[in-house]
Design an enzyme around this catalytic site. Structure first.
Site, PDB file in Angstrom:
ATOM      1  N   HIS A 143      -1.395   2.927   2.855  1.00 48.48           N
ATOM      2  CA  HIS A 143      -0.966   1.723   2.993  1.00 48.48           C
ATOM      3  C   HIS A 143       0.194   0.834   3.158  1.00 48.48           C
ATOM      4  O   HIS A 143       0.989   1.413   2.784  1.00 48.48           O
ATOM      5  CB  HIS A 143      -1.025   1.492   1.339  1.00 48.48           C
ATOM      6  CG  HIS A 143      -0.929   2.211  -0.025  1.00 48.48           C
ATOM      7  ND1 HIS A 143      -0.395   3.323  -0.570  1.00 48.48           N
ATOM      8  CD2 HIS A 143       0.689   1.465  -1.106  1.00 48.48           C
ATOM      9  CE1 HIS A 143       0.210   2.383  -1.719  1.00 48.48           C
ATOM     10  NE2 HIS A 143       1.424   1.886  -1.367  1.00 48.48           N
ATOM     11  N   GLU A 198      -4.693  -0.245   0.373  1.00 47.00           N
ATOM     12  CA  GLU A 198      -5.199   1.351  -0.040  1.00 47.00           C
ATOM     13  C   GLU A 198      -6.672   1.435   1.565  1.00 47.00           C
ATOM     14  O   GLU A 198      -6.958   0.410   2.217  1.00 47.00           O
ATOM     15  CB  GLU A 198      -6.239   1.841  -0.704  1.00 47.00           C
ATOM     16  CG  GLU A 198      -5.422   1.524  -2.427  1.00 47.00           C
ATOM     17  CD  GLU A 198      -4.590   2.403  -2.594  1.00 47.00           C
ATOM     18  OE1 GLU A 198      -3.276   2.966  -1.655  1.00 47.00           O
ATOM     19  OE2 GLU A 198      -3.799   2.963  -3.924  1.00 47.00           O
ATOM     20  N   ASP A 214       2.688  -8.093  -4.104  1.00 50.77           N
ATOM     21  CA  ASP A 214       1.767  -7.670  -4.490  1.00 50.77           C
ATOM     22  C   ASP A 214       2.150  -7.598  -5.964  1.00 50.77           C
ATOM     23  O   ASP A 214       3.338  -7.994  -6.548  1.00 50.77           O
ATOM     24  CB  ASP A 214       1.562  -6.275  -4.339  1.00 50.77           C
ATOM     25  CG  ASP A 214       2.067  -5.034  -4.269  1.00 50.77           C
ATOM     26  OD1 ASP A 214       3.764  -5.509  -4.412  1.00 50.77           O
ATOM     27  OD2 ASP A 214       1.932  -3.898  -3.595  1.00 50.77           O
ATOM     28  N   ASP A 253      -0.192   7.074   2.169  1.00 50.97           N
ATOM     29  CA  ASP A 253      -1.220   7.669   2.720  1.00 50.97           C
ATOM     30  C   ASP A 253      -1.554   5.995   4.043  1.00 50.97           C
ATOM     31  O   ASP A 253      -2.821   5.925   4.828  1.00 50.97           O
ATOM     32  CB  ASP A 253      -2.680   7.146   1.336  1.00 50.97           C
ATOM     33  CG  ASP A 253      -2.679   5.695   0.718  1.00 50.97           C
ATOM     34  OD1 ASP A 253      -1.093   5.348   1.591  1.00 50.97           O
ATOM     35  OD2 ASP A 253      -3.057   5.731  -0.609  1.00 50.97           O
TER      36      ASP A 253
HETATM   37  C1  GLP Z   1       3.945   0.753  -3.714  1.00 52.09           C
HETATM   38  C2  GLP Z   1       4.113  -1.043  -3.612  1.00 52.09           C
HETATM   39  C3  GLP Z   1       3.917  -1.001  -2.172  1.00 52.09           C
HETATM   40  C4  GLP Z   1       5.030   0.037  -1.201  1.00 52.09           C
HETATM   41  C5  GLP Z   1       4.948   1.609  -1.650  1.00 52.09           C
HETATM   42  C6  GLP Z   1       5.609   2.795  -1.031  1.00 52.09           C
HETATM   43  O1  GLP Z   1       3.098   1.164  -3.771  1.00 52.09           O
HETATM   44  N1  GLP Z   1       2.803  -1.280  -3.435  1.00 52.09           N
HETATM   45  O2  GLP Z   1       4.508  -1.835  -1.031  1.00 52.09           O
HETATM   46  O3  GLP Z   1       5.493   0.563   0.546  1.00 52.09           O
HETATM   47  O4  GLP Z   1       4.798   1.504  -3.297  1.00 52.09           O
HETATM   48  O5  GLP Z   1       7.036   2.811  -1.952  1.00 52.09           O
HETATM   49  P1  GLP Z   1       8.417   3.517  -1.942  1.00 52.09           P
HETATM   50  O6  GLP Z   1       9.723   2.558  -1.321  1.00 52.09           O
HETATM   51  O7  GLP Z   1       8.970   3.437  -2.478  1.00 52.09           O
HETATM   52  O8  GLP Z   1       7.736   4.574  -1.087  1.00 52.09           O
END
Ligand code: GLP
Length: 260
Positions: A138, A143, A67, A136
């Site tokens: 995702h 989402e 993404d 959440d």
């Molecule tokens: C963002 C990214 C996700 C990632 C999530 C959790 O939303 N788009 O790909 O998994 O954050 O991030 P973290 O690993 O910093 O908790």
């Protein structure tokens, strides 16, 4: 679904790196799906160490990131382009033309999303997709409520996600972009193998729902229960609410040594 419970973030990162490195040694032109966020940072650090100290070769590896924010300049410190080059690509011998990250500044974003899907197909699909998980549930920027068959597309970010990410934007939610490009859940499910990583108590509820809850678009990661080759690595804190015993790292090593 295979769930491996490890002691802490360091063990999680080392085991994840071992799985990625084994694939690259078996298939030097492997196609990796990559994620951003804090969670895979330890994995990237360990892969960089393996490259420098053990000669792990990325010269033929192809990557597709999950993404990217829409509208942030590529060199913005919070763009996922910047993140990936700073934290990983600059430190290994990857061929820049093998790196793919959605372009959040493409003149026609919808066309770009279709191109991204076609490009993944051109390389024969993703061999191993690395995923983190949002609080959440995702995955990527899919989402809750995302179609379980979705492909690479534009998504509007939920406030909870923007609030979570505000810490990277001077703590101001209004600085966090509202839109992103993300591979769809259908795109992710097409990967031949999936490796989801989760560390820390803040992920325990999402992991419980994703791994032991019903499959629902309200928890996008729960759809991974339908995938034939998904491995989830969680540390003790993220595994806190799991009810089944699942596997320990020792169980995992034993099965690997017996059956390869
Ligand atoms: C963002 C990214 C996700 C990632 C999530 C959790 O939303 N788009 O790909 O998994 O954050 O991030 P973290 O690993 O910093 O908790």
């Amino acid at each position: 679904m295979r769930v491996i419970k490890v002691k802490d973030y360091e063990r999680l990162s080392k085991l994840a790196a071992k799985i990625v490195a084994t694939l690259i040694r078996e298939k030097p032109d492997a196609v990796l799906g990559l994620a951003t966020g804090n969670t895979p940072l330890g994995l990237y650090r360990e892969l960089i160490r393996m490259h420098k100290e053990e000669g792990l070769d990325f010269s033929r590896v192809v990557t597709f990131n999950l993404d990217e924010y829409i509208g942030l300049p590529k060199n913005h410190p919070q763009s996922y382009h910047h993140f990936m080059w700073e934290n990983f690509f600059h430190h290994v011998n990857i061929n820049p033309s093998n790196v793919h990250i959605p372009d959040g500044n493409a003149p026609n974003i919808r066309q770009h999303c279709d191109w991204y899907e076609a490009r993944i197909r051109k390389f024969g699909g993703i061999d191993l997709q690395i995923l983190g998980i949002g609080r959440d549930g995702h995955i990527g920027f899919n989402e809750p409520g995302s179609s379980l068959g979705s492909r690479t597309r534009i998504k509007t970010l939920l406030e909870v996600t923007r609030r979570d990410n505000a810490r990277f934007f001077d703590g101001k939610i209004e600085n966090v972009p509202k839109y992103a490009i993300t591979m769809g859940i259908g795109t992710i499910l097409d990967a031949k193998a999936i490796l989801l990583l989760a560390s820390g108590e803040s992920k325990a509820d999402a992991i419980k729902k994703a791994v032991e809850g019903p499959i629902t678009a309200m928890v996008p990661a729960s759809v991974l229960q339908l995938h034939r080759d998904t491995t989830v690595i969680v540390d003790e804190a993220a595994a806190k609410y799991l009810e089944l015993p699942w596997e320990t790292e020792e169980d995992y090593e034993r099965v690997e040594s017996l059956f390869g």
